[in-house]
Enzyme design. Structure first.
Site, PDB file in Angstrom:
ATOM      1  N   GLU A   1       0.818  -1.222   0.000  1.00  8.75           N
ATOM      2  CA  GLU A   1       0.000   0.000   0.000  1.00  8.75           C
ATOM      3  C   GLU A   1       0.846   1.263   0.000  1.00  8.75           C
ATOM      4  O   GLU A   1       0.413   2.303  -0.485  1.00  8.75           O
ATOM      5  CB  GLU A   1      -0.934  -0.004   1.218  1.00  8.75           C
ATOM      6  CG  GLU A   1      -2.009   1.052   1.172  1.00  8.75           C
ATOM      7  CD  GLU A   1      -3.097   0.817   2.207  1.00  8.75           C
ATOM      8  OE1 GLU A   1      -3.542   1.799   2.802  1.00  8.75           O
ATOM      9  OE2 GLU A   1      -3.497  -0.351   2.419  1.00  8.75           O
TER      10      GLU A   1
ATOM     11  N   ASP B   1      -2.569  -3.081   3.140  1.00 14.31           N
ATOM     12  CA  ASP B   1      -2.962  -3.202   4.543  1.00 14.31           C
ATOM     13  C   ASP B   1      -4.064  -4.245   4.695  1.00 14.31           C
ATOM     14  O   ASP B   1      -4.978  -4.335   3.868  1.00 14.31           O
ATOM     15  CB  ASP B   1      -3.442  -1.858   5.087  1.00 14.31           C
ATOM     16  CG  ASP B   1      -2.278  -0.929   5.428  1.00 14.31           C
ATOM     17  OD1 ASP B   1      -1.122  -1.334   5.206  1.00 14.31           O
ATOM     18  OD2 ASP B   1      -2.536   0.186   5.896  1.00 14.31           O
TER      19      ASP B   1
ATOM     20  N   TYR C   1      -0.712  -3.969  14.127  1.00 16.18           N
ATOM     21  CA  TYR C   1      -1.637  -3.230  13.256  1.00 16.18           C
ATOM     22  C   TYR C   1      -2.660  -2.447  14.086  1.00 16.18           C
ATOM     23  O   TYR C   1      -3.360  -3.020  14.924  1.00 16.18           O
ATOM     24  CB  TYR C   1      -2.343  -4.219  12.346  1.00 16.18           C
ATOM     25  CG  TYR C   1      -3.218  -3.597  11.288  1.00 16.18           C
ATOM     26  CD1 TYR C   1      -2.652  -2.971  10.180  1.00 16.18           C
ATOM     27  CD2 TYR C   1      -4.601  -3.640  11.396  1.00 16.18           C
ATOM     28  CE1 TYR C   1      -3.458  -2.401   9.201  1.00 16.18           C
ATOM     29  CE2 TYR C   1      -5.409  -3.082  10.415  1.00 16.18           C
ATOM     30  CZ  TYR C   1      -4.821  -2.470   9.327  1.00 16.18           C
ATOM     31  OH  TYR C   1      -5.627  -1.910   8.364  1.00 16.18           O
TER      32      TYR C   1
END
Length: 844
Positions: free
Chosen positions: A9, A107, A318
């Site tokens: 990304e 992601d 994350y």
């Protein structure tokens, strides 16, 4: 040799992937290549939905008659020229003959899935795709994800949910905005509406309406002071049954008179143990809420810091998660994670050692596979962290997550709570005390037994206090009984913390974490999008920040008044849509059924606006009273109370204006009504300045007074006449300074302001042909040619704090750097030393 193309990304993630894989990579244009891999990246969203006129040119003009716009198939295009260039580069790589397969390494969530799928959709490729699923960006996690690539079909429900959310937002937002604007607004005053933003605005606006309509009621309380024979003192609040408010002053005065100064008896002492469980691990929303409460961080600022800890520094997992639990496959790593946290900073060493020393970890409130979706809770990564590289914001966020991670494995904190009833003159008074006996999980936050001094008190209940050891039947003396006049208070305005909780629970008022956990799938938006929703409302001029509070503007209130109880304003409806999106993601509902319902809702919403006109958006302003200067009315405006004869700066009318903020004083509507009735001249409303104390600066002789944003010396007149310069900022380092705090600081000669910068130049600017001077500023040493972000001058700057340096650059060192034409210290202090080049060589 056939190759596989990995698409990430962000460029930084592409570099991390190449560093983690075992093969040797070389940079070729925008890509990294090895024997078997090609690694490239997007730059966030490269593709967006086309404007309506791309489907039909008649949509270029906004007309109500052309609504609703319901494309049979959505089309996409590059967002801008930069995105087009990057998209073309990725398309070329996808079409390479030697690239036989693709890996989606964007992601791991809805947005990342959509970013990748739109890149491949616009390329027209049919090459096979697999998914790399990262929960942290450590090299070990990246290698494991690439070794265990998931089948693309397994993620199809995630793609369906991502496309459904994106298309639903377009359909509802585009059509509702055009309908509202063509009927009640204008192209110069667009009425922006949306599937998530409008119910979020409704929460804020309705709370503000409730506050405006609130009528305070008077009540009284009686507080008594007691002393034992040994002169041990405590206080109590009058209470009869469950009621501690007295409806009239006469009754309160009677109670104070019969109780004050008489012998009293302790009629009841109840002591009971209390246990307080450690808070659960963080998901993004909880992290944003607590960072707002503790540091005043906006949701956007917290997300940025957490994202930096994840993808730049690899110290946290994350962040865009809605789970507060861990999956069972992480159990073998938990002790080592605690060890790495303990070694990261001295303050974590002791609680980390406790966790590592446990025979078995308490996992009941930590591990639950059924409550972990795409990502588990936010925790530190299983690698040794380098905290010196973190910014101040990132360090605070890491500290919150690290302490919470260690705390969940500690036992409950144990308290002894005491409630004492004392009778004086036939009236009873209630006293409360709470003592920390065993810190338990609070030890991870540096607390120890007997140190729980930061007590939270309900004002009506009386503060929790350190009570003397009292017994039933003990004789004491009521030394005084005081009557306190009070008023009921309106509900509090939303802060970002309380708004995020309301969005998480679709507007339902829930304080308990477990109850909120059960409702989070039906909230407004997702953890990843809530910060952007708040910022979008601010950008649209619908809400504004006042300190830590969020307040609806006149425009925002007008939108919600126009919509009334329309379904678009109902958090529960949007929450039910979020629940359905979660079911699509889980493969439990079809995307087609959801989109059919969204299309029907869009049609009924457009039809609802058919009979509306511009009067529906008229701003209703509170009338304060008749204008003392003319025949107009004084109206409440966002920052003032002023005459209705005002039209603009060129047509100011009679000019009567009372500003809401006068120095440190805020004029309430009730005060404004009295001032208007008394025909007070606003020019006579000098700012009331409360004296904090004598200025501690030797030889000054001034006084420290309260101002709007500071407590400063009266010797200060203006920016050019700064006086002695002593100041205490009301908010600094994420902490508020109360009047009482300021008094203590003045008495001790302390300040929270940074040292004043010298007016003397550091030296002449080394940029050839500039001619400016390098001067010291708050965070840097920069050239006087700099005027603003738009007028940056030559651009020479030396930042006082530079990444990886571990210290601030002092003035003497800055002078040496300026003389050498450098903007950073050489060698190991900073890897890239920037020398000043002639302007013509800058591009080279």
């Amino acid at each position: 040799m056939p190759k596989t193309l990995i698409i990430t990304e962000k460029p930084s993630v592409a570099r991390d992937v190449t560093a983690a894989l075992p093969e040797a990579f070389r940079k070729k244009g925008d890509f990294y290549e090895s024997e078997h891999w090609v690694v490239g990246s997007a730059v966030g969203h490269l593709v967006e939905q086309v404007d309506p006129d791309e489907y039909d040119t008649r949509y270029k003009k906004w007309r109500f008659e052309d609504l609703p716009i319901l494309p049979e198939e959505f089309r996409y295009e590059a967002r801008d020229d930069r995105s087009q260039k990057q998209l073309a580069s990725l398309h070329a790589a996808i079409r390479r003959p030697d690239v036989e397969a693709l890996v989606n390494a964007c992601d791991a969530g809805r947005e990342g899935e959509l970013i990748f799928k739109l890149i491949t959709q616009t390329s027209g490729t049919t090459k096979p795709v697999r998914r790399a699923w990262f929960s942290s960006m450590t090299q070990r996690a990246i290698r494991e994800a690439v070794e265990r690539l998931r089948d693309d079909g397994e993620l199809r429900p995630l793609e369906d949910a991502a496309r459904s959310r994106s298309e639903a937002d377009w359909l509802v937002g585009m059509n509702a905005t055009r309908a509202a604007t063509t009927k009640a607004g204008s192209l110069r005053s667009i009425v922006s509406l949306g599937r998530v933003q409008t119910p979020t605005l409704a929460l804020i606006a309705r709370r503000d309406m409730e506050i405006a309509a609130f009528v305070p009621e008077d009540y009284w309380q009686v507080r008594a002071a007691f002393a034992t024979a040994a002169e041990e003192r405590y206080t109590g609040v009058w209470q009869r049954g469950s009621q501690n408010r007295i409806p009239n002053a006469q009754e309160a005065e009677r109670i104070a008179a019969v109780a004050g100064g008489v012998e009293a008896t302790v009629v009841s002492v109840e002591r009971k143990p209390l246990e307080e469980q450690a808070p659960m691990l963080y998901d993004l929303t909880t992290l944003q809420r607590e960072a707002n409460s503790r540091f005043g961080f906006t949701a956007k600022r917290t997300l940025a810091a957490a994202q930096g800890c994840y993808d730049r520094h690899k110290v946290l997992t994350y962040p865009r998660t809605n789970s507060r639990f861990l999956s069972s496959d992480l159990i073998p790593t938990l002790r080592s994670v605690a060890g790495y946290v303990g070694g990261a900073a001295p303050e974590y060493a002791k609680p980390a050692a406790y966790v590592q020393g446990l025979d078995s970890l308490p996992l009941g409130r930590v591990v639950d596979d059924a409550k972990v979706g795409d990502h588990h809770a936010i925790v530190p990564t299983d690698e040794r962290p380098d905290l010196s590289a973190l910014s101040a914001d990132e360090r605070r966020i890491y500290d919150m997550v690290a302490r919470r991670f260690l705390a969940v494995f500690h036992p409950p904190a144990r308290f002894e709570q005491t409630v004492v009833w004392t009778e004086a003159g036939g009236e009873r008074f209630r006293s409360r005390g709470k003592v920390l006996i065993d810190a338990g999980w609070r030890a991870a936050y540096g607390e120890v037994a007997e140190s729980d001094k930061e007590r939270k008190a309900d004002d009506d209940e009386g503060a929790e206090q350190d009570l003397p050891r009292l017994e039933d039947g003990q004789r004491v003396r009521c030394t005084a009984a005081e009557v306190q006049a009070k008023q009921t208070k309106p509900p509090a305005r939303f802060s970002e913390s309380s708004l995020l909780r309301a969005m998480e629970t679709a507007g339902k008022l829930v304080d308990d974490d477990l109850a909120a956990e059960a409702m989070k799938e039906s909230g407004l938006g997702t953890p990843a999008t809530r910060a952007a929703t708040i910022e979008r409302l601010i950008d649209a001029g619908y809400i504004e920040r006042e300190g830590r509070q969020l307040k609806a503007t006149d425009k925002g209130l007008a939108v919600i008044r126009m919509l009334g109880d329309h379904d678009l304003t109902q958090p529960a409806l949007t929450g039910s849509w979020e629940q359905r999106l979660a079911r699509i993601e889980a493969g439990e509902e079809s995307r087609e059924a959801f989109m059919r319902d969204i299309a029907r809702f869009t049609e009924t919403t457009v039809a609802w606006f058919a009979d509306k006109d511009r009067s529906a958006m008229r701003v209703e302003r509170r009338v304060i009273g008749p204008c003392p200067n003319c025949d107009g009315e004084i109206l409440e405006r966002p920052k003032s109370y002023s005459c209705s004869s005002w039209r603009s700066k060129k047509e100011p009318g009679c000019g009567y204006t009372i500003w809401k903020q006068v120095g440190a004083r805020t004029i309430t509507p009730e005060e404004a009504e009295q001032l208007v009735r008394d025909k007070v001249d606003p020019a006579t409303l000098a700012a009331e300045r409360t004296v904090v104390g004598p200025c501690p600066t030797p030889g000054c002789g001034g006084e420290i007074v309260e101002r709007a944003k500071s407590y400063g010396c009266t010797s200060w007149k203006s920016r050019t006449e700064t006086g002695c310069g002593y100041v205490i900022w009301k908010r600094a380092g994420g902490k508020d300074v109360t009047f009482e705090d300021a008094q203590a600081m003045v008495a001790e000669g302390r300040t929270n302001a940074g040292p004043a910068t010298s007016a003397e130049p550091v030296g002449p600017c080394p940029t050839p042909g500039c001619g400016g001077q390098i001067v010291e500023r708050g965070k840097s040493y920069g050239c006087t040619s700099w005027k603003s972000k738009k007028q940056t001058g030559c651009g020479f700057v030396i930042w006082k704090r530079q990444r990886g340096l571990g210290r601030d650059i002092e003035r003497d060192e800055a002078a040496r750097l300026v003389a050498a034409g450098l903007s950073a210290p050489p060698k190991d202090a900073e890897p890239a030393v920037v020398a000043v080049a002639p302007a013509g060589d800058a591009a080279a």
